[in-house]
Every structure is written in structure tokens, then in C-alpha cells.
Design an enzyme around this catalytic site. Structure first.
Site, PDB file in Angstrom:
ATOM      1  CB  ALA A  65       0.767  -2.847  11.771  1.00  0.00           C
ATOM      2  N   GLY A 109      -3.641  -4.048   9.253  1.00  0.00           N
ATOM      3  CA  GLY A 109      -4.234  -3.451  10.452  1.00  0.00           C
ATOM      4  C   GLY A 109      -5.237  -2.357  10.134  1.00  0.00           C
ATOM      5  CD  GLU A 112      -5.863  -7.139  11.361  1.00  0.00           C
ATOM      6  OE1 GLU A 112      -4.811  -6.480  11.266  1.00  0.00           O
ATOM      7  OE2 GLU A 112      -5.920  -8.221  11.951  1.00  0.00           O
ATOM      8  CD  GLU A 132      -2.234  -8.412   7.673  1.00  0.00           C
ATOM      9  OE1 GLU A 132      -2.783  -8.877   6.662  1.00  0.00           O
ATOM     10  OE2 GLU A 132      -2.848  -7.759   8.543  1.00  0.00           O
TER      11      GLU A 132
HETATM   12  C1  HXC Z   1       5.100   1.702   7.132  1.00  0.00           C
HETATM   13  C2  HXC Z   1       4.276   2.414   5.118  1.00  0.00           C
HETATM   14  C3  HXC Z   1       3.278   1.424   5.149  1.00  0.00           C
HETATM   15  C4  HXC Z   1       3.235   0.558   6.272  1.00  0.00           C
HETATM   16  C5  HXC Z   1       3.074   2.548   3.322  1.00  0.00           C
HETATM   17  N1  HXC Z   1       4.108   3.090   3.978  1.00  0.00           N
HETATM   18  N2  HXC Z   1       2.545   1.540   4.009  1.00  0.00           N
HETATM   19  N3  HXC Z   1       5.182   2.546   6.092  1.00  0.00           N
HETATM   20  N4  HXC Z   1       4.165   0.744   7.225  1.00  0.00           N
HETATM   21  N5  HXC Z   1       2.296  -0.378   6.419  1.00  0.00           N
HETATM   22  C6  HXC Z   1       4.953   4.214   3.561  1.00  0.00           C
HETATM   23  C7  HXC Z   1       5.935   3.814   2.468  1.00  0.00           C
HETATM   24  O1  HXC Z   1       7.072   3.189   2.999  1.00  0.00           O
HETATM   25  C8  HXC Z   1       6.242   5.164   1.863  1.00  0.00           C
HETATM   26  O2  HXC Z   1       7.141   5.880   2.680  1.00  0.00           O
HETATM   27  C9  HXC Z   1       4.909   5.896   1.970  1.00  0.00           C
HETATM   28  O3  HXC Z   1       4.158   5.225   2.988  1.00  0.00           O
HETATM   29  C10 HXC Z   1       4.109   5.837   0.670  1.00  0.00           C
HETATM   30  O4  HXC Z   1       3.991   4.478   0.295  1.00  0.00           O
HETATM   31  P1  HXC Z   1       4.348   3.932  -1.155  1.00  0.00           P
HETATM   32  O5  HXC Z   1       4.586   2.480  -1.052  1.00  0.00           O
HETATM   33  O6  HXC Z   1       5.431   4.737  -1.770  1.00  0.00           O
HETATM   34  O7  HXC Z   1       2.977   4.240  -1.921  1.00  0.00           O
HETATM   35  P2  HXC Z   1       2.348   3.460  -3.150  1.00  0.00           P
HETATM   36  O8  HXC Z   1       3.401   3.100  -4.165  1.00  0.00           O
HETATM   37  O9  HXC Z   1       1.193   4.292  -3.601  1.00  0.00           O
HETATM   38  O10 HXC Z   1       1.802   2.074  -2.556  1.00  0.00           O
HETATM   39  C11 HXC Z   1       0.769   2.094  -1.607  1.00  0.00           C
HETATM   40  C12 HXC Z   1       0.660   0.690  -0.947  1.00  0.00           C
HETATM   41  C13 HXC Z   1       2.039   0.275  -0.382  1.00  0.00           C
HETATM   42  C14 HXC Z   1       0.159  -0.330  -1.951  1.00  0.00           C
HETATM   43  C15 HXC Z   1      -0.392   0.831   0.189  1.00  0.00           C
HETATM   44  O11 HXC Z   1       2.573   1.348   0.404  1.00  0.00           O
HETATM   45  C16 HXC Z   1       2.003  -0.949   0.484  1.00  0.00           C
HETATM   46  O12 HXC Z   1       1.945  -2.072  -0.019  1.00  0.00           O
HETATM   47  N6  HXC Z   1       2.087  -0.757   1.805  1.00  0.00           N
HETATM   48  C17 HXC Z   1       2.171  -1.854   2.762  1.00  0.00           C
HETATM   49  C18 HXC Z   1       0.818  -2.499   2.948  1.00  0.00           C
HETATM   50  C19 HXC Z   1       0.884  -3.663   3.933  1.00  0.00           C
HETATM   51  O13 HXC Z   1       1.638  -4.628   3.695  1.00  0.00           O
HETATM   52  N7  HXC Z   1       0.139  -3.595   5.016  1.00  0.00           N
HETATM   53  C20 HXC Z   1       0.146  -4.626   6.072  1.00  0.00           C
HETATM   54  C21 HXC Z   1       1.142  -4.261   7.169  1.00  0.00           C
HETATM   55  S1  HXC Z   1       1.274  -5.509   8.403  1.00  0.00           S
HETATM   56  P3  HXC Z   1       8.699   6.105   2.271  1.00  0.00           P
HETATM   57  O14 HXC Z   1       9.217   7.020   3.336  1.00  0.00           O
HETATM   58  O15 HXC Z   1       9.305   4.755   2.289  1.00  0.00           O
HETATM   59  O16 HXC Z   1       8.646   6.727   0.912  1.00  0.00           O
HETATM   60  C22 HXC Z   1      -0.101  -5.290   9.364  1.00  0.00           C
HETATM   61  C23 HXC Z   1      -0.228  -6.242  10.537  1.00  0.00           C
HETATM   62  C24 HXC Z   1      -1.429  -5.955  11.380  1.00  0.00           C
HETATM   63  O17 HXC Z   1      -0.894  -4.454   9.162  1.00  0.00           O
HETATM   64  C25 HXC Z   1      -1.334  -6.625  12.710  1.00  0.00           C
HETATM   65  C26 HXC Z   1      -1.208  -5.648  13.854  1.00  0.00           C
HETATM   66  C27 HXC Z   1      -0.734  -6.188  15.151  1.00  0.00           C
END
Ligand code: HXC
Length: 258
Positions: A65, A109, A112, A132
Site C-alpha cells: 500500500a 498489500g 495480499e 508492515e
Molecule cells: C510508497 C513506495 C513504496 C510504498 C516503494 N516506494 N515502496 N512509495 N509506498 N509501499 C517508492 C519509494 O519511496 C521510492 O520513491 C520508489 O518507490 C523506489 O523505491 P526505493 O525504496 O528507492 O527502491 P529500492 O531501494 O529498490 O527498495 C525497494 C523496496 C523498498 C525494498 C521494495 O522500496 C521498500 O521497502 N518499500 C516499502 C515496502 C513496504 O513496507 N510495504 C508495505 C506497505 S504497508 P521516491 O520518490 O521516494 O524515490 C501495506 C499495508 C497493506 O502494504 C494494508 C492495506 C490496507
């Protein structure tokens, strides 16, 4: 409807939906999920579509998400808007088979969403996770429930509590994905699988999907009864007559969804 965050194509009875927010690794924001729900609902209603493939990019199916969209929200906003609840329901309501073709990250997400599909074909670079916990929250659209059913309690707890990622090989070994293929041929493999489904009668693929999903909701005896009723009901279709006639006449069946 014109979409900005997904790309939809229909060819040979297969609808392909590609998540398309490359700058955010296909993070699922409200717009994307609304567009996805709309595209899936349309595909489900479209007589020309017999199977759906949901995919992302080589780097990410979806990295979760959208954290930037969520970060400042209050409990009241999340609760009153039922954050992602209706979009989640829309995906679950689709009656036609959906294949998730996953390359790269399928996190939070994103994982999921892949698990809401009927089966997952993974590229060998796929990484699944429910990170998360690193953000001070937990999964919110089915992760704790679906991952546990796929991989069992111990591995599911490990994933949800440590936030570690699972690679494609581990995901296949654990039953999360149906097959792993080279990432570069992921779409070809997914389209072949969808093409195989699209050769069948939609009446029987929908019935098969409904019956398998019943296994998660009921007892064995009730599930078997449900299956038997559906099996019997398919004998009222022209496609059953065609399928069995084609076998005996040693030719390919021509199903017409009737
Ligand atoms: C918003 C995101 C994002 C996310 C990545 N980006 N994941 N933006 N939400 N979930 C954005 C980054 O901010 C960045 O933009 C660009 O995508 C590239 O990401 P990087 O981090 O620079 O890439 P990398 O170093 O290759 O790392 C990849 C990654 C990392 C390991 C996937 O991005 C990461 O850990 N992302 C978050 C993963 C996460 O925690 N997911 C769970 C979310 S909560 P900018 O503009 O900043 O450069 C969830 C809840 C579900 O899903 C429930 C729903 C109701």
C-alpha cells in the site's frame, strides 16, 4: 473508462491488467485500487473475457500500500472510509479465474493482492513479504489470514513478525506460488496458462473456482456436497455435451459458454 495507474488489454479471451506506477514500485494507492476494482469488474462482466492476468513490472508486482498516502491518516479516517475495504471486496467478487504474474517485489498489500488471485506464477526474481511490522502496523487486506492458509502458521508468523522476504524458490516450496519461471519469460508463461483456461467453458472454470474457494469456508462434507451439486448442474449445459462428444470424436472441443 480511461485509466492512469493500470494498463488493460484484451486479446484472445484474456484480459491483462498491468499495474503501472513505476516511480512508486506500483505502490497501491486509492486511485490504483479503484481503477483495478473497476477493470476487474468490467472484465468479469465482459463475455469476451475468459481469464484475467494481473501483473506488474520486472522490478515490482507491487511494493505494498502507498505509505506516503497512508502515513498521516487517523484511525477515524481509516475506519470511516473502510480503507481499501471495498476495493478488496471487488477483487474477491470476481468469478472468472485470475492469475497473478509476479516478478520482483510483492510486499504488504502487493503480496495480499497476489494472494487474492486464484494462483500465482512467480518469476525467479520474485520476493514476497509482509513487512508492515517495520512500519508499526500489520497487514490489512487479508495477509494474516491468507498467508497462513498458504504456508502454515509457523512460516506465516515468521513473515509477519520479522518482516523478512521470501524468495521465489521458498515461495514455491511453501505452496504460496504454483510455479516459478525465469523472470524474462514470466508473461509468456502466464499468458500460456491463461490461454489454456480460455480454451475451456467459462461455466466450468467459474464452477471450479467457486468450488475450490469453498474449501476455505466450510467443512469437508459440505464442501464435497457443494462440489457434487455443481458437478451435476454442469450436465445441464451445452458445453458438457460438446466436451464429452469432442473427446469421443477425437477432436478439440469448441466451448460456447452455453
Ligand atoms: C510508497 C513506495 C513504496 C510504498 C516503494 N516506494 N515502496 N512509495 N509506498 N509501499 C517508492 C519509494 O519511496 C521510492 O520513491 C520508489 O518507490 C523506489 O523505491 P526505493 O525504496 O528507492 O527502491 P529500492 O531501494 O529498490 O527498495 C525497494 C523496496 C523498498 C525494498 C521494495 O522500496 C521498500 O521497502 N518499500 C516499502 C515496502 C513496504 O513496507 N510495504 C508495505 C506497505 S504497508 P521516491 O520518490 O521516494 O524515490 C501495506 C499495508 C497493506 O502494504 C494494508 C492495506 C490496507
Amino acid at each position: 473508462m480511461a485509466y492512469e495507474t493500470i494498463i488493460v488489454e484484451i486479446e484472445d479471451h484474456v484480459c491483462t491488467i498491468k499495474l503501472n506506477r513505476p516511480d512508486a514500485l506500483n505502490a497501491l494507492n486509492s486511485q490504483l485500487l479503484k481503477e483495478l476494482a473497476s477493470a476487474l469488474t468490467d472484465a468479469d462482466r465482459n463475455d469476451k473475457v475468459r481469464a484475467i492476468v494481473l501483473t506488474g513490472s520486472q522490478k515490482a508486482f507491487a511494493a505494498g500500500a502507498d505509505i506516503k498516502e497512508m502515513s498521516e491518516k487517523s484511525f477515524v479516517e481509516m475506519y470511516l472510509t473502510d480503507f481499501f475495504g471495498s476495493e478488496h471486496e471487488a477483487v474477491q467478487k470476481v468469478r472468472k479465474p485470475i492469475i497473478a504474474a509476479v516478478a520482483g517485489y510483492a510486499l504488504g498489500g502487493g503480496c495480499e493482492l497476489a494472494m487474492m488471485c486464484d494462483f500465482i506464477i512467480a518469476g525467479d526474481n520474485a520476493k514476497f513479504g509482509q513487512p508492515e511490522i517495520n512500519l508499526g502496523v500489520i497487514a490489512g487486506i487479508g495477509g494474516t489470514q491468507r498467508l497462513t492458509r498458504f504456508v502454515g502458521k509457523s512460516k506465516s508468523m515468521d513473515m509477519h513478525l520479522t518482516g523478512r522476504f521470501m524468495d521465489a524458490e521458498e515461495a514455491e516450496r511453501s505452496g504460496l506460488v504454483s510455479r516459478v519461471v525465469p523472470a524474462k519469460s514470466l508473461m509468456e508463461e502466464a499468458m500460456n496458462a491463461a490461454g489454456k483456461i480460455a480454451e475451456k467453458s467459462t461455466l466450468s472454470t467459474m464452477a471450479a473456482k467457486e468450488a475450490v474457494n469453498r474449501a476455505y469456508e466450510t467443512t469437508l462434507a459440505e464442501g464435497i456436497l457443494f462440489e457434487k451439486r455443481l458437478f451435476h448442474s454442469l450436465f445441464s449445459t451445452e458445453d458438457q455435451k460438446e466436451g464429452m462428444a469432442a473427446f469421443q470424436e477425437k477432436r478439440t472441443a469448441q466451448f460456447r459458454d452455453k
